[in-house]
Design a protein around this motif. Sequence first.
Motif, short mmCIF file in Angstrom:
data_model
loop_
_atom_site.label_atom_id
_atom_site.label_comp_id
_atom_site.label_asym_id
_atom_site.label_seq_id
_atom_site.Cartn_x
_atom_site.Cartn_y
_atom_site.Cartn_z
N LEU A 249 55.63 40.52 71.28
CA LEU A 249 56.22 41.30 70.19
C LEU A 249 57.23 42.29 70.73
N ILE A 250 56.84 43.01 71.78
CA ILE A 250 57.73 44.03 72.34
C ILE A 250 59.02 43.38 72.83
N ALA A 251 58.88 42.27 73.54
CA ALA A 251 60.05 41.61 74.13
C ALA A 251 60.98 41.10 73.02
N MET A 252 60.42 40.47 72.03
CA MET A 252 61.26 39.87 70.98
C MET A 252 61.82 40.94 70.04
N LEU A 253 61.09 42.05 69.91
CA LEU A 253 61.59 43.16 69.09
C LEU A 253 62.86 43.73 69.72
N SER A 254 62.81 43.82 71.03
CA SER A 254 63.97 44.32 71.77
C SER A 254 65.18 43.42 71.53
N ARG A 255 64.95 42.12 71.61
CA ARG A 255 66.06 41.18 71.41
C ARG A 255 66.53 41.22 69.96
N TYR A 256 65.59 41.32 69.05
CA TYR A 256 65.95 41.31 67.62
C TYR A 256 66.84 42.49 67.28
N VAL A 257 66.44 43.68 67.75
CA VAL A 257 67.23 44.87 67.41
C VAL A 257 68.62 44.77 68.05
N ALA A 258 68.66 44.25 69.26
CA ALA A 258 69.96 44.16 69.96
C ALA A 258 70.90 43.19 69.27
N THR B 19 72.26 45.91 64.63
CA THR B 19 73.14 46.65 65.54
C THR B 19 73.35 48.09 65.09
N GLU B 20 72.89 48.42 63.87
CA GLU B 20 72.99 49.82 63.45
C GLU B 20 71.90 50.65 64.11
N LEU B 21 70.94 49.97 64.73
CA LEU B 21 69.85 50.65 65.42
C LEU B 21 70.02 50.46 66.92
N VAL B 22 69.29 51.28 67.62
CA VAL B 22 69.29 51.11 69.07
C VAL B 22 67.84 51.10 69.54
N LEU B 23 67.54 50.18 70.42
CA LEU B 23 66.21 50.11 71.04
C LEU B 23 66.46 49.72 72.48
N GLU B 24 66.68 50.74 73.29
CA GLU B 24 67.06 50.43 74.67
C GLU B 24 66.10 51.09 75.66
N PRO B 25 65.83 50.39 76.77
CA PRO B 25 64.88 50.93 77.75
C PRO B 25 65.44 52.20 78.40
N LEU B 26 64.52 53.09 78.70
CA LEU B 26 64.93 54.36 79.30
C LEU B 26 64.85 54.35 80.81
N ASP B 27 64.15 53.36 81.39
CA ASP B 27 64.10 53.29 82.85
C ASP B 27 64.08 51.83 83.30
N TYR B 28 64.19 51.63 84.58
CA TYR B 28 64.31 50.29 85.14
C TYR B 28 63.04 49.47 84.88
N LEU B 29 61.90 50.09 85.06
CA LEU B 29 60.62 49.38 84.87
C LEU B 29 60.51 48.82 83.45
N SER B 30 60.93 49.65 82.51
CA SER B 30 60.85 49.22 81.10
C SER B 30 61.79 48.05 80.84
N SER B 31 62.98 48.12 81.41
CA SER B 31 63.93 47.02 81.17
C SER B 31 63.43 45.74 81.86
N GLN B 32 62.88 45.88 83.05
CA GLN B 32 62.41 44.70 83.79
C GLN B 32 61.22 44.06 83.08
N VAL C 268 60.73 43.84 79.90
CA VAL C 268 61.23 43.00 78.80
C VAL C 268 61.91 41.76 79.36
N VAL C 269 62.69 41.95 80.42
CA VAL C 269 63.41 40.82 81.03
C VAL C 269 62.42 39.76 81.52
N ASP C 270 61.37 40.20 82.19
CA ASP C 270 60.37 39.25 82.71
C ASP C 270 59.72 38.48 81.57
N ALA C 271 59.39 39.20 80.50
CA ALA C 271 58.73 38.54 79.36
C ALA C 271 59.68 37.52 78.74
N LEU C 272 60.94 37.90 78.55
CA LEU C 272 61.91 36.99 77.92
C LEU C 272 62.17 35.79 78.83
N ASN C 273 62.20 36.01 80.13
CA ASN C 273 62.40 34.89 81.07
C ASN C 273 61.30 33.86 80.92
#
Lengths: 354, 374
Positions: free
Chosen positions: B16-25, B29-42, B44-49
């Motif tokens: 859910l978290i991974a796909m929510l990130s992709r959905y908002v992006a 596009t009127e919303l923003v849901l972006e990771p605040l640090d490298y660990l958080s971004s990784q 999501v990236v790992d889950a989406l991969n």
Amino acid sequence: MNDVVDAFLHLLHDSEQCIRNSPGYCRSEGLVNFLRDFRLKRINPIHNRLQHVNGNRYVLSMVGLTNVGKSTLAHALLGHPVAPRRNGPATSIPVEYERGEVWLIKTCLLQSRSIQTDRFDSPRSLGQALERRVFDLPGEQASKIERLLVRGPMELLDGGLVFADTPGFGAAQPDDAQGSHQARLSAYVRKHIHEVLFCVSGADCTVKKEEVEFFETIRELCSTVVVTKWDSEPDMREREIQAYKSKFADLFPLCGFMFIEAKWALEGRANGTAGKLEASGIDELCALIRQRNSIAGRHATLRYQLNEAWEDLLELARDPLRESGHAAIPWRDDAILRLGGAAKRSGVSLRSLP
Amino acid sequence: MRISIIGPEGSGKTVLIAMLSRYVATARTELVLEPLDYLSSQYVVDALNSLEKGDWPPSTREGAPKVVKWRFGHRAKAAHEIELMDSAGQDLRRILLEDKVDSLTADQKETRKALDGSKVLIYMIDLGGFLGTRELGVLNENAWLLKTFLTRKEWRNKQRMVVLSKAELYGDMLATPSDQKDEAARIRELVKRHLPKNYTLDHLVDEATDVGYHAVTSVATKTTVDSEGSPIWTPRIPLESFGMGRLVDALVIGLTSDFQRSLKRVRMKLRTVVLRCKAKAKTSGAKEATATDKFVGGQNQGHLSSVGGARTAVSLSALLLVMLGSLIGGALGVWLGGTAGAVWGVILGAICGGILGGTQRSQNSKCCASEKKP
């Protein structure tokens, strides 16, 4: 159609797990084993077939012992002399027939991953060239060829179906280690073929042990047993067919049977004798091939198989249910609803679906 | 402001978290849901991969709750800082069900504290955890987790949501004819219908009227067969999700306008009072119920003779709303314009309260009318 098959598969599997995890499982072990066995033998093969029926390329193939009459049958079906025929051992190169605008042979080379294309003016010249490649090439050279693709204006293959004629198994092969021809053939069938017409000779009304053994290796792909060289008189035909089926049907479970004399079909077409053509039984096989020519036709076949599986399931489950003390199969709630919903949307009618 | 997502293992939190990130992006596009640090971004990236390869991301490891920090909100102005807390199922059991705080590890104590400090709590349910098992241990555990989510006193003032994951697998169940027209109510009814009956969960679901219900399909699936011939659900490529829009809308509403949420909370509390009165009336009317009373799929099919009790409860709530309206109006009037202002304030407040009460009454009248039918 995918939804129904998936739902059926999950219904059996999930209900098995449910029963396995419930209290009093030991009484229901027989029922669980029955559901599992049924799923693996009846529904998994349908699911596997479904992966290919929606594709643009669907390959239907004849497979059988050497000299059962596959190539004569191919000639009778395709309506052109493009199927190489000769008694005796052949090289192990499968030939695939597809509809095309002009007559040509594409030779697929294994090592170089390339294709060599040769064009021909007529089906007869193509057939002669094909015969040389299938029969006269030395074994070492033949082993470098993966398969031969034949294209031309063949009406039967209008919808994009690919019809394959495979080399016969069971005969000794020149320059070939014992058993490797059979292994290569089996590997080719598993990799490239989506449905098999298993050909056996009806000339002496026997089925050889090696035929049954080879059938077992490709059983999931076989839908129909084509009994060739079937030359019974019209008034005896039905009775002899029933006698044959009652004798051999259990060797080829879940397969339909067709009885064909390809030579009569060729004579009937050459001489314009409709009676001979009808007596040959070839029309039934042509109808099957035309049905396989379209996705809708293939789905119709699967729908029939699915329905048959459901009916058999209800019937065969009686004994395991009685032994386990259940009045009815304790289906998992969401799974049975899912199957019902999918069946309704796909227009598949399953009797007594709760 | 912290949002926490919790739920048993396999309920679909990471997906859910991974796909929510992709959905908002891609779709909001009127919303923003972006990771605040490298660990958080990784994370999501790992889950989406994994999902793009047709695999499920590995479950969150026990003892290693993931804290994924994102910035969330409208792009135009300063957004909220969100911490999404993804706990392993095993951690969750100890954190929620263990009474003795001293027996928790330091990490688990911190997680419990963080959950207690969250503003929004999302509980994920995969109905399969109730339907698919007759294993009493698993059923028991899942039931207690949900019960704790609904009743934990530290969480009653938070905004809570129950999210039914893998909704496509239950589409036919959701489509079963129901008196409920509102989708959230249908989902609530579906959840109630399939909860184990000996945990009073259906009453708790009814009473927790502030809890919102949503159904999402984070990733659409297809069936593949494993090496043993068993069917498994795997992510369908290209990745597709359903129901994300409504969930995001609910999150946006939840994170904005504290005042609106407070007002909603007052209304919800009054509804709870009404429901409790109804429940009491049902108990007193049970003696008159016919012998054909029975539960079928969690719904009482028997004839209810409690309509009179329900009407009394409705009148009481309307009166309460009028009084509340008058008080608020009076207070505002005094603050704004002295005695005259107070009088006008009382009158206006009473009118508003009456309108609210009338709305409440007409809604409950419909319920009463439908309950009369056997």
